[in-house]
Design a protein around this motif. Structure first.
Motif, PDB file in Angstrom:
ATOM      1  N   TRP A   1       0.852  -1.191   0.000  1.00 28.08           N
ATOM      2  CA  TRP A   1       0.000   0.000   0.000  1.00 28.08           C
ATOM      3  C   TRP A   1       0.885   1.237   0.000  1.00 28.08           C
ATOM      4  O   TRP A   1       1.870   1.299   0.716  1.00 28.08           O
ATOM      5  CB  TRP A   1      -0.903   0.025   1.228  1.00 28.08           C
TER       6      TRP A   1
ATOM      7  N   GLY B   1      -3.624   0.390  -2.808  1.00 27.47           N
ATOM      8  CA  GLY B   1      -2.925  -0.860  -2.581  1.00 27.47           C
ATOM      9  C   GLY B   1      -3.602  -2.034  -3.238  1.00 27.47           C
ATOM     10  O   GLY B   1      -4.542  -1.870  -4.018  1.00 27.47           O
TER      11      GLY B   1
ATOM     12  N   GLY C   1      -9.311  -1.145  -3.047  1.00 23.34           N
ATOM     13  CA  GLY C   1      -7.889  -0.851  -2.983  1.00 23.34           C
ATOM     14  C   GLY C   1      -7.565   0.623  -3.018  1.00 23.34           C
ATOM     15  O   GLY C   1      -6.431   1.007  -3.310  1.00 23.34           O
TER      16      GLY C   1
END
Length: 127
Positions: free
Chosen positions: A52, A65, A105
Motif C-alpha cells: 500500500w 494498494g 484498494g
C-alpha cells in the motif's frame, strides 16, 4: 478532529506527515526528488505498508494498494466508514455497495484514528 490542511509548500510538512504515518505504524519513505512531483502537498514523504502507498493530499491521506477483501472492507467501514472513505467517495458508501462485492484498494483517510485503523487492518491481514 480531522487532519489539518497541508496543501502547499510549508516548511514543517515533512515533520508533520512523518509523525502522522509513524503514529499509524506505516513505514516512512523520504526522498528529495518526491518534492518535485506535482502534488497538492509539497513534501519528500510518502508512506508504504505491505504494498500500500500513502500520499498526503489537502486534508486527507490517499491510500492505494492491492485491496481489502469485501468482508474486511465492510468491517472497517462499519467502524470508520466516515473517515476511511471507500474510493475517496464523499457520500461514504459501503464497499459492497460501491464496488458491487469486489475488493477495495483505494481510500481517502480523513483523520488519525482512521489512518491507524486502516494500517492495523492491513497489518492484521498480512499477519
Amino acid at each position: 478532529m480531522g487532519f489539518l490542511n497541508r496543501a502547499g509548500n510549508h516548511p514543517d510538512n515533512d515533520a508533520i506527515l512523518t509523525q502522522e504515518l509513524t503514529l499509524a505504524g506505516i513505514e516512512v519513505i523520504s526522498h528529495e526528488f518526491l518534492r518535485k512531483e506535482n502534488n497538492e502537498v509539497v513534501t519528500s514523504v510518502r508512506g508504504h505498508l505491505h504494498g500500500w502507498e500513502f500520499l498526503r493530499s489537502w486534508r486527507y491521506w490517499e491510500a492505494k494498494g492491492p485491496g481489502l477483501d469485501v468482508e474486511t472492507a465492510e468491517a472497517l467501514h462499519a467502524t470508520h466508514g466516515h473517515s476511511v472513505r471507500v474510493d475517496g467517495h464523499g457520500g461514504c458508501p459501503s464497499p459492497r455497495e460501491h464496488f458491487k462485492g469486489l475488493a477495495c484498494g483505494y481510500y481517502h483517510i480523513d483523520d488519525q484514528e482512521g489512518l491507524n485503523a486502516l494500517a492495523s487492518t492491513i497489518q492484521q491481514l498480512v499477519a
